[in-house]
Scaffold this motif. Structure first.
Motif, PDB file in Angstrom:
ATOM      1  N   GLY A  17       0.814  -1.214   0.000  1.00  0.00           N
ATOM      2  CA  GLY A  17       0.000   0.000   0.000  1.00  0.00           C
ATOM      3  C   GLY A  17       0.842   1.256   0.000  1.00  0.00           C
ATOM      4  N   LEU A  18       1.945   1.248   0.742  1.00  0.00           N
ATOM      5  CA  LEU A  18       2.831   2.410   0.771  1.00  0.00           C
ATOM      6  C   LEU A  18       3.487   2.629  -0.588  1.00  0.00           C
ATOM      7  N   LEU A  19       3.898   1.557  -1.238  1.00  0.00           N
ATOM      8  CA  LEU A  19       4.480   1.690  -2.568  1.00  0.00           C
ATOM      9  C   LEU A  19       3.438   2.185  -3.570  1.00  0.00           C
ATOM     10  N   ASP A  20       2.234   1.658  -3.451  1.00  0.00           N
ATOM     11  CA  ASP A  20       1.177   2.052  -4.374  1.00  0.00           C
ATOM     12  C   ASP A  20       0.745   3.496  -4.144  1.00  0.00           C
ATOM     13  N   ALA A  21       0.884   3.983  -2.916  1.00  0.00           N
ATOM     14  CA  ALA A  21       0.495   5.360  -2.610  1.00  0.00           C
ATOM     15  C   ALA A  21       1.236   6.349  -3.486  1.00  0.00           C
ATOM     16  N   TYR A  22       2.471   6.035  -3.798  1.00  0.00           N
ATOM     17  CA  TYR A  22       3.280   6.928  -4.633  1.00  0.00           C
ATOM     18  C   TYR A  22       3.270   6.497  -6.092  1.00  0.00           C
ATOM     19  N   PHE A  23       3.696   5.277  -6.333  1.00  0.00           N
ATOM     20  CA  PHE A  23       3.877   4.836  -7.716  1.00  0.00           C
ATOM     21  C   PHE A  23       2.556   4.535  -8.404  1.00  0.00           C
ATOM     22  N   GLY A  24       1.594   4.026  -7.645  1.00  0.00           N
ATOM     23  CA  GLY A  24       0.285   3.759  -8.229  1.00  0.00           C
ATOM     24  C   GLY A  24      -0.431   5.043  -8.606  1.00  0.00           C
ATOM     25  N   MET A  25      -0.349   6.050  -7.737  1.00  0.00           N
ATOM     26  CA  MET A  25      -1.001   7.316  -8.032  1.00  0.00           C
ATOM     27  C   MET A  25      -0.385   7.971  -9.268  1.00  0.00           C
ATOM     28  N   GLN A  49      19.290   1.508   2.849  1.00  0.00           N
ATOM     29  CA  GLN A  49      19.702   0.974   1.552  1.00  0.00           C
ATOM     30  C   GLN A  49      18.625   0.088   0.944  1.00  0.00           C
ATOM     31  N   ILE A  50      17.948  -0.686   1.787  1.00  0.00           N
ATOM     32  CA  ILE A  50      16.855  -1.525   1.291  1.00  0.00           C
ATOM     33  C   ILE A  50      15.747  -0.654   0.720  1.00  0.00           C
ATOM     34  N   VAL A  51      15.419   0.423   1.426  1.00  0.00           N
ATOM     35  CA  VAL A  51      14.384   1.341   0.944  1.00  0.00           C
ATOM     36  C   VAL A  51      14.810   1.962  -0.384  1.00  0.00           C
ATOM     37  N   HIS A  52      16.052   2.381  -0.478  1.00  0.00           N
ATOM     38  CA  HIS A  52      16.543   3.000  -1.707  1.00  0.00           C
ATOM     39  C   HIS A  52      16.433   2.019  -2.882  1.00  0.00           C
ATOM     40  N   ILE A  53      16.834   0.780  -2.675  1.00  0.00           N
ATOM     41  CA  ILE A  53      16.736  -0.242  -3.716  1.00  0.00           C
ATOM     42  C   ILE A  53      15.277  -0.494  -4.078  1.00  0.00           C
ATOM     43  N   LEU A  54      14.429  -0.561  -3.072  1.00  0.00           N
ATOM     44  CA  LEU A  54      13.000  -0.822  -3.266  1.00  0.00           C
ATOM     45  C   LEU A  54      12.364   0.276  -4.118  1.00  0.00           C
ATOM     46  N   VAL A  55      12.679   1.520  -3.798  1.00  0.00           N
ATOM     47  CA  VAL A  55      12.108   2.651  -4.535  1.00  0.00           C
ATOM     48  C   VAL A  55      12.593   2.653  -5.979  1.00  0.00           C
ATOM     49  N   ARG A  56      13.872   2.380  -6.191  1.00  0.00           N
ATOM     50  CA  ARG A  56      14.392   2.361  -7.555  1.00  0.00           C
ATOM     51  C   ARG A  56      13.772   1.217  -8.363  1.00  0.00           C
ATOM     52  N   ALA A  57      13.561   0.094  -7.725  1.00  0.00           N
ATOM     53  CA  ALA A  57      12.940  -1.038  -8.412  1.00  0.00           C
ATOM     54  C   ALA A  57      11.486  -0.726  -8.764  1.00  0.00           C
ATOM     55  N   ALA A  58      10.781  -0.068  -7.859  1.00  0.00           N
ATOM     56  CA  ALA A  58       9.391   0.301  -8.122  1.00  0.00           C
ATOM     57  C   ALA A  58       9.311   1.324  -9.254  1.00  0.00           C
ATOM     58  N   GLU A  59      10.246   2.251  -9.274  1.00  0.00           N
ATOM     59  CA  GLU A  59      10.302   3.230 -10.359  1.00  0.00           C
ATOM     60  C   GLU A  59      10.550   2.530 -11.687  1.00  0.00           C
ATOM     61  N   GLU A  74       5.082  -7.884  -5.411  1.00  0.00           N
ATOM     62  CA  GLU A  74       6.249  -8.763  -5.484  1.00  0.00           C
ATOM     63  C   GLU A  74       7.464  -8.107  -4.837  1.00  0.00           C
ATOM     64  N   LEU A  75       7.630  -6.799  -5.084  1.00  0.00           N
ATOM     65  CA  LEU A  75       8.758  -6.079  -4.472  1.00  0.00           C
ATOM     66  C   LEU A  75       8.609  -6.022  -2.954  1.00  0.00           C
ATOM     67  N   ALA A  76       7.369  -5.825  -2.486  1.00  0.00           N
ATOM     68  CA  ALA A  76       7.136  -5.810  -1.033  1.00  0.00           C
ATOM     69  C   ALA A  76       7.429  -7.161  -0.433  1.00  0.00           C
ATOM     70  N   ILE A  77       7.042  -8.227  -1.106  1.00  0.00           N
ATOM     71  CA  ILE A  77       7.316  -9.580  -0.614  1.00  0.00           C
ATOM     72  C   ILE A  77       8.819  -9.796  -0.500  1.00  0.00           C
ATOM     73  N   LEU A  78       9.562  -9.378  -1.511  1.00  0.00           N
ATOM     74  CA  LEU A  78      11.019  -9.551  -1.488  1.00  0.00           C
ATOM     75  C   LEU A  78      11.650  -8.774  -0.337  1.00  0.00           C
ATOM     76  N   ALA A  79      11.210  -7.530  -0.157  1.00  0.00           N
ATOM     77  CA  ALA A  79      11.790  -6.693   0.896  1.00  0.00           C
ATOM     78  C   ALA A  79      11.504  -7.262   2.281  1.00  0.00           C
ATOM     79  N   ILE A  80      10.274  -7.686   2.513  1.00  0.00           N
ATOM     80  CA  ILE A  80       9.917  -8.246   3.820  1.00  0.00           C
ATOM     81  C   ILE A  80      10.621  -9.579   4.035  1.00  0.00           C
TER      82      ILE A  80
END
Length: 209
Positions: A98-106, A167-177, A198-204
């Protein structure tokens, strides 16, 4: 939604409230997306917002000010969607998705079908490079706080050896982008949702005890 008005000589005192500046911002967002920044005029924004041209100038100095107000509006929308994702029920994966979708989904919803996105990106960079950087930092900080809150409650373990939460957050954001530009995702909202999950599953999973 809060749009800051640009003071203009006392004139606008009777315009009252935020309804008209908000309508102007939403009209600008619609027109810039449909026709690009350069081809959109103040007259067209006024017509779309159903206000007089002088009303636009009572609240905004020029077209660039409308554009910057759109950025503030979008930032506020992301904050609201992030807050909803954080407080929602479900698993850590659900909430991170949901947090990833809040930015990238919008952003996907608003701009994925606009043929003027390159021009809009250039305009954002020209008019508000620093502000966009601040908003991106604010978003990554929010993701970091969320993961640290999971760490604190024991819902997840620490990051893999050699990595930090930041660093995990930075990688996650770049992957989502990057996911937005995947040929299998472009134009398909559901496909983006699946990729973000899928990215959230990997990060968690990377931080699971």
């Amino acid at each position: 939604m809060l749009v800051k008005k640009v003071p203009k000589k006392n004139a606008g005192a009777k315009e009252g409230g935020l309804a008209k500046p908000n309508a102007i911002v939403l009209a600008g967002l619609k027109l810039f997306t449909q026709y690009g920044y350069r081809k959109t005029s103040i007259d067209e924004i006024a017509n779309s917002a159903q206000v007089a041209k002088r009303t636009v100038y009572l609240h905004f100095e020029n077209k660039a000010a409308v554009f910057l107000a759109i950025l503030e509006y979008l930032g506020d929308q992301v904050r609201q969607r992030c807050a909803a994702a954080e407080s929602a029920g479900g698993t850590a994966v659900d909430r991170l998705t949901g947090l990833l979708d809040a930015y990238f989904g919008m952003a996907f919803e608003l701009f994925s079908k606009s043929e003027h996105m390159p021009e809009l990106q250039e305009t954002f960079s020209t008019l508000a490079r620093v502000r966009i950087g601040d908003l991106n930092t604010e978003y990554e900080d929010r993701l970091t706080r969320f993961l640290r809150s999971l760490l604190k409650t024991g819902a997840i373990g620490g990051p893999p050896q050699g990595l930090t939460v930041e660093q995990i957050v930075h990688i996650l954001v770049r992957a989502a982008e990057g996911a937005k530009h995947d040929p299998e995702v472009q134009g398909d909202r559901k496909a983006l949702e699946r990729r973000l999950r899928e990215l959230a599953i990997l990060a968690i999973a990377a931080m699971t005890k």
